[in-house]
Design an enzyme around this catalytic site. Structure first.
Site, PDB file in Angstrom:
ATOM      1  N   HIS A   1     -32.562 -12.585 -77.892  1.00  0.00           N
ATOM      2  CA  HIS A   1     -33.124 -12.414 -76.558  1.00  0.00           C
ATOM      3  C   HIS A   1     -33.170 -10.979 -76.162  1.00  0.00           C
ATOM      4  O   HIS A   1     -32.169 -10.365 -76.609  1.00  0.00           O
ATOM      5  CB  HIS A   1     -32.343 -12.961 -75.404  1.00  0.00           C
ATOM      6  CG  HIS A   1     -32.388 -14.474 -75.607  1.00  0.00           C
ATOM      7  ND1 HIS A   1     -31.523 -15.359 -76.220  1.00  0.00           N
ATOM      8  CD2 HIS A   1     -33.172 -15.531 -74.743  1.00  0.00           C
ATOM      9  CE1 HIS A   1     -31.788 -16.826 -76.281  1.00  0.00           C
ATOM     10  NE2 HIS A   1     -32.808 -16.903 -75.382  1.00  0.00           N
TER      11      HIS A   1
ATOM     12  N   ASP B   1     -37.052 -13.460 -76.786  1.00  0.00           N
ATOM     13  CA  ASP B   1     -37.447 -14.271 -75.463  1.00  0.00           C
ATOM     14  C   ASP B   1     -36.966 -13.546 -74.359  1.00  0.00           C
ATOM     15  O   ASP B   1     -36.009 -12.530 -74.235  1.00  0.00           O
ATOM     16  CB  ASP B   1     -36.963 -15.515 -75.434  1.00  0.00           C
ATOM     17  CG  ASP B   1     -37.246 -16.658 -76.579  1.00  0.00           C
ATOM     18  OD1 ASP B   1     -38.016 -16.021 -77.330  1.00  0.00           O
ATOM     19  OD2 ASP B   1     -36.833 -17.874 -76.679  1.00  0.00           O
ATOM     20  N   ASP B   2     -38.042 -13.982 -73.301  1.00  0.00           N
ATOM     21  CA  ASP B   2     -37.599 -13.626 -71.833  1.00  0.00           C
ATOM     22  C   ASP B   2     -38.095 -12.283 -71.431  1.00  0.00           C
ATOM     23  O   ASP B   2     -37.674 -11.759 -70.370  1.00  0.00           O
ATOM     24  CB  ASP B   2     -36.225 -13.854 -71.380  1.00  0.00           C
ATOM     25  CG  ASP B   2     -35.619 -15.228 -71.815  1.00  0.00           C
ATOM     26  OD1 ASP B   2     -36.663 -16.272 -71.781  1.00  0.00           O
ATOM     27  OD2 ASP B   2     -34.783 -15.722 -71.677  1.00  0.00           O
TER      28      ASP B   2
ATOM     29  N   HIS C   1     -44.364 -17.017 -73.179  1.00  0.00           N
ATOM     30  CA  HIS C   1     -43.371 -17.635 -72.736  1.00  0.00           C
ATOM     31  C   HIS C   1     -43.286 -17.958 -71.387  1.00  0.00           C
ATOM     32  O   HIS C   1     -42.326 -18.202 -70.395  1.00  0.00           O
ATOM     33  CB  HIS C   1     -41.980 -16.907 -73.012  1.00  0.00           C
ATOM     34  CG  HIS C   1     -40.712 -17.496 -73.253  1.00  0.00           C
ATOM     35  ND1 HIS C   1     -40.497 -18.861 -74.075  1.00  0.00           N
ATOM     36  CD2 HIS C   1     -39.523 -17.285 -72.707  1.00  0.00           C
ATOM     37  CE1 HIS C   1     -39.326 -19.017 -74.171  1.00  0.00           C
ATOM     38  NE2 HIS C   1     -38.599 -18.369 -73.005  1.00  0.00           N
TER      39      HIS C   1
ATOM     40  N   HIS D   1     -41.255 -18.869 -66.337  1.00  0.00           N
ATOM     41  CA  HIS D   1     -40.098 -19.478 -67.105  1.00  0.00           C
ATOM     42  C   HIS D   1     -39.534 -20.826 -66.538  1.00  0.00           C
ATOM     43  O   HIS D   1     -38.460 -21.132 -66.481  1.00  0.00           O
ATOM     44  CB  HIS D   1     -38.748 -18.508 -67.124  1.00  0.00           C
ATOM     45  CG  HIS D   1     -38.026 -18.727 -68.549  1.00  0.00           C
ATOM     46  ND1 HIS D   1     -36.959 -19.896 -68.424  1.00  0.00           N
ATOM     47  CD2 HIS D   1     -37.873 -18.268 -69.735  1.00  0.00           C
ATOM     48  CE1 HIS D   1     -36.505 -19.914 -69.489  1.00  0.00           C
ATOM     49  NE2 HIS D   1     -37.114 -19.024 -70.486  1.00  0.00           N
TER      50      HIS D   1
END
Length: 739
Positions: free
Chosen positions: A260, A108-109, A159, A163
């Site tokens: 991540h 993620d991210d 995603h 955010h």
């Protein structure tokens, strides 16, 4: 009844005559000149780039709120007890688990420029594939990493763009987050994706009444929601061993594993990943993309046409905004060094100058008592020429006064002649400009020492004597006096008063110590006739003849010094338009003079000192620094609006405090009252911005090859002869009041 007179033989038209409208249509419309349009366009473009950069870096329009947990009674039981893959596209919620020993690594991210390449290297090393749930902000900034993910066989999921917690957002904001995320993906890799992971999500059993409606809505838009059932908790940075334990499923189960590749230091994630993948592969686990693990169609769809062009344009603009901001930050660093460097130099060297010239027994050389010729070029100075001439007649040094009337149409020459003052002569010429008037005065002057002043300036009785004393040193060819603002009672006058005392006179002390004075002010300056003749007299090559002649003096080997006690009171512009005209001419003329004397950089010997020291300093402090200084205010405004507000205000107050110290010291040296410094903060907010725009317009005029006309300022005659350190006129001068 009286009738309105008009030109004979010319008929008048009624106001509603149609021919009036035709005439209006035929009349050419006034358009803003390019020198104004271009700065406005550049400013608008820079602000747009800065706002785009702030948006992409989650500083503008970002929402960092996270909602609290809620009940889950509205969430279907099958979802709460189901797998990590949730499909609500057909209106019938279903969930899927992964087959045994099938692991889907999800990150993620990202993408992150530091950690994502290292994650990709580990996966490539072990021939493993994963799903990267990217944010639009990072994908827009690092599109090459997204492309690498696709090229190496990984799968991409959304995603969101910024955010946010979607449970707290409106449907329109959810749509915006998805569409912007897809736009970034299209620009980076030329694809769309049907996979989505909400920010701040975890396991399916943690779905609640706030997050479930969002999941249903996203499914109606064609997305499959992917949560996880094995959390490595690498964001806690518990160590590589613990990350491996957290991410390992039990009993050979398949799992969607959460990790991540961005959002902080991911060194532990990278270290754990290498051992984790190799260890589980040895135990028979497979690492594949989600659709491959579920034997489903690919989540990627190629984009083309307008959608592809829009994505590429978006990524290009984001890249441009980042690069532009990097340049602006570099410019801010440069201007910071220049501003604080200049302030530091002014403080240190002005202290040295004051100690040198104020020590007991200091003399330039033998006392100068020889008579002096004072030249007063005048063009339409009827309102102030009388007090100017009377202040000269009251001088305590022997002088002759030459008023060179440059084709005035308001009776300036006649006013001087009618005064009948001894030692005052009038020389008339057709209008030819200030340099020609000064050269005419030099030719008619009877003495070897020549003082030049403006027709709106008033001298104190001691000014001429103090101004010529440095000529006791035979090396001195020119002397700069101490010009002060006489009409300082208005706000704009007070701002100019601060500028003169701090910006000009403190500067002259600094340049005096460095022996590279750039300008003898036109309001109060003195020259040796022989020095003037050697450099060819006053030139009309530039609009800043005072700067031009000073630079020529340096290049001819003469010393140019500053006489702080030679005080002259000048009339500063009293309106913004007048101030604009004056400073526009000064700025443009200074650039012309710098360009004209650019070869001084290679001059040798004493005459080359100005080129080695003075010209670079003048270029940096008077041209480059003011041109870049607006960046301080741009980032100040950005920080005030988008944060960190407290730090921004603190930094601005710190800069203001440093400037206040310099200004207070300059006022102390000039024995000026500190009360005018009350307006210093307002000067920094308003007046300085005007000076920025003037300088920028001068740059544009120079770069576009424009020509700038001489701009005559409208005089009011408001400046009399103030008493020392005061802003009020002294009473009699030469037997009559100044005003």
């Amino acid at each position: 009844m009286a009738t309105r007179s008009h030109r004979p033989g010319r008929a008048t038209r009624a106001p509603d005559d149609p021919r009036n409208r035709d005439s209006d249509r035929n009349r050419p419309r006034r358009r803003l000149p390019m020198r104004l349009l271009l700065p406005l366009f550049v400013l608008a473009a820079l602000m747009a780039m800065l706002m785009l950069r702030g948006y992409v870096h989650s500083e503008v329009l970002a929402d960092h709120r996270v909602g609290p947990p809620a009940a889950n009674d509205s969430v279907p039981k099958d979802i709460l007890k189901g797998g990590p893959v949730i499909d609500t596209r057909e209106g019938r919620p279903t969930s899927l688990d992964l087959p045994d020993r099938e692991l889907v690594l999800t990150f993620d991210d990202g993408p992150d420029p530091v950690w994502t390449p290292k994650v990709l290297d580990v996966l490539k090393k072990h021939d493993a594939h994963a799903v990267f749930f990217i944010t639009g902000t990072m994908a827009s900034r690092y599109p090459e990493l997204v492309q690498r993910m696709v090229d190496e066989g990984h799968e991409i999921g959304l995603h969101t763009f910024n955010h946010p917690d979607l449970a707290l957002q409106s449907k329109s904001r959810v749509d915006w987050e998805l569409s912007q995320n897809q736009l970034a993906l299209a620009g980076a890799a030329g694809i769309r994706t049907s996979l989505f992971r909400p920010p701040y999500s975890s396991f399916a059993q943690n779905m609640d009444n706030n997050s479930w409606p969002v999941t249903e809505y996203i499914g109606s838009k064609g997305y499959i929601t992917v949560v996880n059932d094995t959390d490595s908790e690498d964001w806690r940075r518990p160590g590589a061993e613990q990350i491996i334990r957290n991410a390992t499923p039990k009993n050979g189960d398949g799992a969607v594993v959460l990790m991540h590749d961005s959002g902080g230091d991911r060194s532990q994630t990278v270290a754990a990943l290498d051992r984790y993948v190799s260890g589980l592969q040895d135990k028979g686990y497979r690492f594949d993309t989600l659709t491959a693990a579920l034997d489903a169609p690919s989540a990627h769809t190629p984009v083309a046409g307008l959608e592809s062009l829009k994505g590429e344009a978006w990524v290009f603009l984001v890249q441009a905004s980042d690069q532009t901001t990097d340049v602006l930050v570099a410019g801010l660093a440069v201007v910071g060094v220049l501003v604080f460097g200049r302030l530091g130099l002014m403080l240190i060297l002005s202290v040295a100058h004051a100690r040198r010239v104020r020590r007991r027994g200091f003399r330039w050389g033998e006392t100068v008592t020889e008579p002096v010729s004072v030249l007063v070029p005048a063009y339409n100075e009827a309102k102030c020429i009388e007090q100017t001439v009377r202040s000269l007649v009251a001088s305590d040094h022997p002088i002759e006064v030459l008023v060179i009337d440059d084709g005035s149409s308001d009776g300036t020459a006649r006013i001087v002649e009618n005064l009948g003052l001894p030692g005052v002569r009038v020389v008339r010429q057709l209008n030819a400009g200030k340099p020609a008037a000064l050269n005419r005065g030099i030719a008619n002057a009877r003495h070897d020492l020549i003082v030049m002043m403006d027709g709106d300036t008033v001298f104190e009785p001691t000014t001429v004597r103090e101004l010529v004393q440095p000529f006791g040193d035979p090396r001195v060819g020119a002397v700069a006096g101490n010009a002060k603002v006489g009409n300082r009672d208005s706000l704009i006058g007070a701002w100019q008063h601060i500028e003169y005392v701090m910006g000009f006179n403190l500067d002259r002390r600094m340049y005096d110590v460095l022996r590279c004075m750039p300008t003898i002010p036109g309001a109060v300056g003195a020259f040796r006739r022989s020095a003037l003749e050697r450099v060819g007299g006053m030139s009309d090559d530039t609009l800043a003849e005072d700067t031009d002649i000073t630079m020529a003096m340096h290049r001819d080997g003469w010393h140019v010094v500053y006489a702080e006690k030679a005080v002259a009171w000048t009339e500063a512009p009293e309106s913004v338009q007048q101030l604009w005209s004056q400073r526009y001419r000064w700025s443009y003329g200074t650039m012309q003079a710098i360009w004209k004397h650019r070869r001084s950089l290679v001059d040798r010997g004493h005459s080359g000192r100005f080129g080695r020291v003075g010209l670079p300093l003048v270029s940096m402090f008077m041209v480059v620094a003011p041109l870049l200084a607006p960046l301080i205010d741009v980032f100040l405004l950005y920080g005030l609006v988008f944060g960190p507000t407290e730090k921004t205000i603190g930094a601005w107050l710190g800069v203001l405090a440093v400037q206040g110290v310099c200004a207070a010291y300059a006022f102390h040296l000039d024995k000026e009252r500190m009360t005018h410094l009350i307006s210093l903060p307002l000067q920094q907010i308003l007046y300085r911005q005007l000076m920025y725009v003037v300088l920028l317009q001068s740059w544009i005029t120079a770069l576009t090859g424009g020509r700038l006309r001489w701009q005559k300022l409208r005089r009011t005659g408001a400046v009399g002869l103030p008493g020392t350190g005061s802003g009020t006129p002294q009473q009699p001068v030469g037997g009559r009041p100044v005003r």
